[in-house]
Enzyme design. Structure first.
Site, PDB file in Angstrom:
ATOM      1  N   GLU A   1       9.710  -9.367  18.780  1.00  0.00           N
ATOM      2  CA  GLU A   1       8.927  -8.567  19.730  1.00  0.00           C
ATOM      3  C   GLU A   1       9.435  -8.840  21.149  1.00  0.00           C
ATOM      4  O   GLU A   1       9.958  -9.917  21.435  1.00  0.00           O
ATOM      5  CB  GLU A   1       7.446  -8.979  19.542  1.00  0.00           C
ATOM      6  N   ASP A   2       9.291  -7.869  22.018  1.00  0.00           N
ATOM      7  CA  ASP A   2       9.710  -8.090  23.413  1.00  0.00           C
ATOM      8  C   ASP A   2       8.623  -8.809  24.207  1.00  0.00           C
ATOM      9  O   ASP A   2       8.918  -9.712  24.986  1.00  0.00           O
ATOM     10  CB  ASP A   2      10.114  -6.774  24.096  1.00  0.00           C
TER      11      ASP A   2
ATOM     12  N   ASP B   1       1.145  -9.074  24.837  1.00  0.00           N
ATOM     13  CA  ASP B   1       0.259  -8.882  25.989  1.00  0.00           C
ATOM     14  C   ASP B   1      -1.177  -9.089  25.488  1.00  0.00           C
ATOM     15  O   ASP B   1      -1.637 -10.220  25.368  1.00  0.00           O
ATOM     16  CB  ASP B   1       0.525  -7.462  26.512  1.00  0.00           C
TER      17      ASP B   1
ATOM     18  N   PHE C   1       3.409  -6.556  35.858  1.00  0.00           N
ATOM     19  CA  PHE C   1       3.912  -5.457  35.034  1.00  0.00           C
ATOM     20  C   PHE C   1       5.429  -5.539  35.061  1.00  0.00           C
ATOM     21  O   PHE C   1       6.061  -5.275  36.082  1.00  0.00           O
ATOM     22  CB  PHE C   1       3.424  -4.091  35.531  1.00  0.00           C
TER      23      PHE C   1
ATOM     24  N   ARG D   1      14.357   0.646  30.622  1.00  0.00           N
ATOM     25  CA  ARG D   1      14.708  -0.203  29.476  1.00  0.00           C
ATOM     26  C   ARG D   1      16.127  -0.749  29.580  1.00  0.00           C
ATOM     27  O   ARG D   1      16.433  -1.802  29.038  1.00  0.00           O
ATOM     28  CB  ARG D   1      14.590   0.592  28.166  1.00  0.00           C
TER      29      ARG D   1
HETATM   30  C1  PRP Z   1       4.663  -2.698  24.172  1.00  0.00           C
HETATM   31  C2  PRP Z   1       5.504  -3.907  23.810  1.00  0.00           C
HETATM   32  C3  PRP Z   1       4.728  -4.568  22.709  1.00  0.00           C
HETATM   33  C4  PRP Z   1       3.295  -4.220  23.040  1.00  0.00           C
HETATM   34  C5  PRP Z   1       2.617  -5.404  23.609  1.00  0.00           C
HETATM   35  O1  PRP Z   1       4.957  -1.690  23.268  1.00  0.00           O
HETATM   36  O2  PRP Z   1       6.783  -3.515  23.386  1.00  0.00           O
HETATM   37  O3  PRP Z   1       5.055  -4.044  21.448  1.00  0.00           O
HETATM   38  O4  PRP Z   1       3.331  -3.150  23.999  1.00  0.00           O
HETATM   39  O5  PRP Z   1       1.313  -5.079  24.021  1.00  0.00           O
HETATM   40  P1  PRP Z   1      -0.001  -5.620  23.321  1.00  0.00           P
HETATM   41  O6  PRP Z   1       0.209  -7.084  23.045  1.00  0.00           O
HETATM   42  O7  PRP Z   1      -1.036  -5.365  24.375  1.00  0.00           O
HETATM   43  O8  PRP Z   1      -0.235  -4.832  22.085  1.00  0.00           O
HETATM   44  P2  PRP Z   1       4.625  -0.147  23.537  1.00  0.00           P
HETATM   45  O9  PRP Z   1       3.388   0.196  22.780  1.00  0.00           O
HETATM   46  O10 PRP Z   1       4.616   0.126  25.004  1.00  0.00           O
HETATM   47  O11 PRP Z   1       5.842   0.558  22.825  1.00  0.00           O
HETATM   48  P3  PRP Z   1       7.422   0.363  23.082  1.00  0.00           P
HETATM   49  O12 PRP Z   1       7.813  -0.946  22.421  1.00  0.00           O
HETATM   50  O13 PRP Z   1       8.035   1.540  22.406  1.00  0.00           O
HETATM   51  O14 PRP Z   1       7.677   0.339  24.563  1.00  0.00           O
END
Ligand code: PRP
Length: 174
Positions: free
Chosen positions: A98-99, A102, A151, A164
């Protein structure tokens, strides 16, 4: 686009040095085994591609796509699995990459789904951890950096699908 980045939080060099360390740790921990690595699209694409090139063991690479933000800056609270795995993971050593964690909602939903399919082990490697925003408790096995509540964009992370491709992680000017 560069003008809207307030500052660099993690430079390209800092990110790569930390991924070297994570790679060593994973090589030690999974020594003699193999990994089914699950890339949670889209944010973790860049991290995943850099991470797996540091790993020595046999790896199969799979993708899933979950989305919680849509075009908003805040997590919506409802996580959708937009693309699921297309293979059986039972009995396998699964590593979800995971990136950022949050609120934890995306990983909680994803891990629940994967756990139900009876992998041998299920671990998480996240480049970033923002614990101050957590709503659901998540055990992260491998963490790149713990960050404050900024952010952040770049190195795979977006705002409204932009930024990205930045090689570093920056704080977005709001
Ligand atoms: C972002 C990020 C994580 C997630 C974290 O994904 O890549 O997967 O939010 O947030 P959380 O812990 O509050 O759930 P996003 O839904 O923006 O999709 P993306 O990876 O395609 O950018």
């Amino acid at each position: 686009m560069q003008g809207t980045i307030e500052r660099v939080l993690l430079s390209e060099e800092t990110i790569h040095a930390r991924i070297d360390e994570l790679g060593k740790q994973l090589n030690d921990d999974y020594d003699g085994g193999q990994i089914l690595a699950v890339c949670l699209l889209k944010g973790s694409m860049i991290f995943m591609s850099d991470l797996i090139r540091r790993l020595n063991m046999p790896i199969t690479l799979e993708v899933m796509r979950a989305s919680s933000y849509g075009q908003a800056m805040e997590s919506s609270g409802s996580v959708k699995i937009l693309q699921d795995l297309d293979r059986d993971i039972s009995g396998m050593d699964v590593l979800v990459v995971e990136d950022i964690v949050d609120t934890g909602r995306t990983l909680a939903k994803t891990l629940d789904l994967l756990r139900f399919r009876k992998p041998k082990t299920l671990k998480v490697c996240s480049l970033l951890d923002k614990p101050s925003r957590r709503v659901i408790s998540i055990d992260i096995d491998y963490t790149g950096f713990v960050i404050e509540d900024h952010f952040v964009v770049g190195y795979g992370l977006d705002f409204d699908e932009h930024y990205r491709q930045l090689p570093y992680i920056g704080v977005l000017k709001l």
